[in-house]
Motif scaffolding. Structure first.
Motif, PDB file in Angstrom:
ATOM      1  N   ARG A  59       0.810  -1.239  -0.007  1.00  0.00           N
ATOM      2  CA  ARG A  59       0.175  -0.027   0.002  1.00  0.00           C
ATOM      3  C   ARG A  59       0.751   1.246   0.043  1.00  0.00           C
ATOM      4  NH1 ARG A  59      -3.058  -2.673   3.573  1.00  0.00           N
ATOM      5  NH2 ARG A  59      -2.152  -1.521   5.279  1.00  0.00           N
ATOM      6  N   SER A  60       1.881   1.186   0.819  1.00  0.00           N
ATOM      7  CA  SER A  60       2.686   2.631   0.675  1.00  0.00           C
ATOM      8  C   SER A  60       3.585   2.648  -0.255  1.00  0.00           C
ATOM      9  CB  SER A  60       3.890   2.293   2.112  1.00  0.00           C
ATOM     10  OG  SER A  60       4.785   1.347   1.981  1.00  0.00           O
ATOM     11  N   LYS A  61       3.870   1.691  -0.948  1.00  0.00           N
ATOM     12  CA  LYS A  61       4.917   1.750  -2.344  1.00  0.00           C
ATOM     13  C   LYS A  61       3.767   1.983  -3.615  1.00  0.00           C
ATOM     14  CE  LYS A  61       8.431  -1.019  -0.687  1.00  0.00           C
ATOM     15  NZ  LYS A  61       9.468  -2.165  -0.758  1.00  0.00           N
TER      16      LYS A  61
END
Length: 189
Positions: A59-61
């Motif tokens: 999700r963060s990437k």
């Protein structure tokens, strides 16, 4: 019920996908890759926090996973090489490209499984729960997508040796088993 297409064994059975015996399982995930209900929740619970942590990294990437696409994480406490997360379409009546998106789920999951060296893959019934995809149509789309993927790689080293549909509900298992019988009859002719 089992059939063989170009050396790939395809089967369908009623059961719990987290108890399956093979290389990797596919998770019917949501776009945010947050553990939800149904098969998604069962996989996250059985796999433990490692799966959720790896989903958070994705999700963060990448911002998550779009419908029709697939991403892989480790399997946490589960005895698999990986868990492949794919996001099925939400049923909107059939005129919003839902069947094409669902077919892409199966093909992108199989391509990802091949890229990590998985020789066996188990699928749940993607999009037939809370996403509302009609079960008979989802069965047809899934089996056609798998057959197209296998036939496209005929003579290559790509398709898995085994693809299993692990259906949590009896009615879905019955749909897949009946459809496999028909595929088996067609292949024999």
């Amino acid at each position: 019920m089992k059939v063989i297409l170009n050396r790939t064994v395809i089967s369908a059975e009623q059961g719990d996908i987290t108890a399956w015996n093979g290389d990797c399982i596919v998770n019917a995930a949501n776009s945010g890759l947050f553990g939800g209900g149904g098969v998604d929740g069962a996989i996250h619970r059985a796999g433990g926090p490692q799966i959720a942590e790896e989903c958070a990294l994705i999700r963060s990437k990448q911002g998550g996973c779009l419908p029709g696409e697939a991403v892989a994480t480790g399997a946490g406490n589960l005895p698999f090489q990986a868990v492949i997360h794919t996001v099925g379409p939400i049923w909107k009546g059939g005129s919003a490209g839902e069947a094409d998106t669902l077919a892409k789920c199966y093909k992108s999951s199989l391509a990802l499984a091949a890229s990590i060296g998985a020789r066996s893959v188990a699928f749940p019934n993607i999009s037939t729960g809370i996403y509302g995809f009609p079960k008979p149509l989802a069965c047809s789309v899934a089996l056609n997508a798998v057959a197209e993927y296998i036939h496209a790689l005929e003579g290559e080293d790509g398709p898995p040796e085994r693809i299993d549909f692990i259906c949590y509900e009896d009615d879905n298992a019955g749909l897949y088993q009946e459809a496999l019988k028909n595929i088996g009859k067609s292949a024999a002719e």
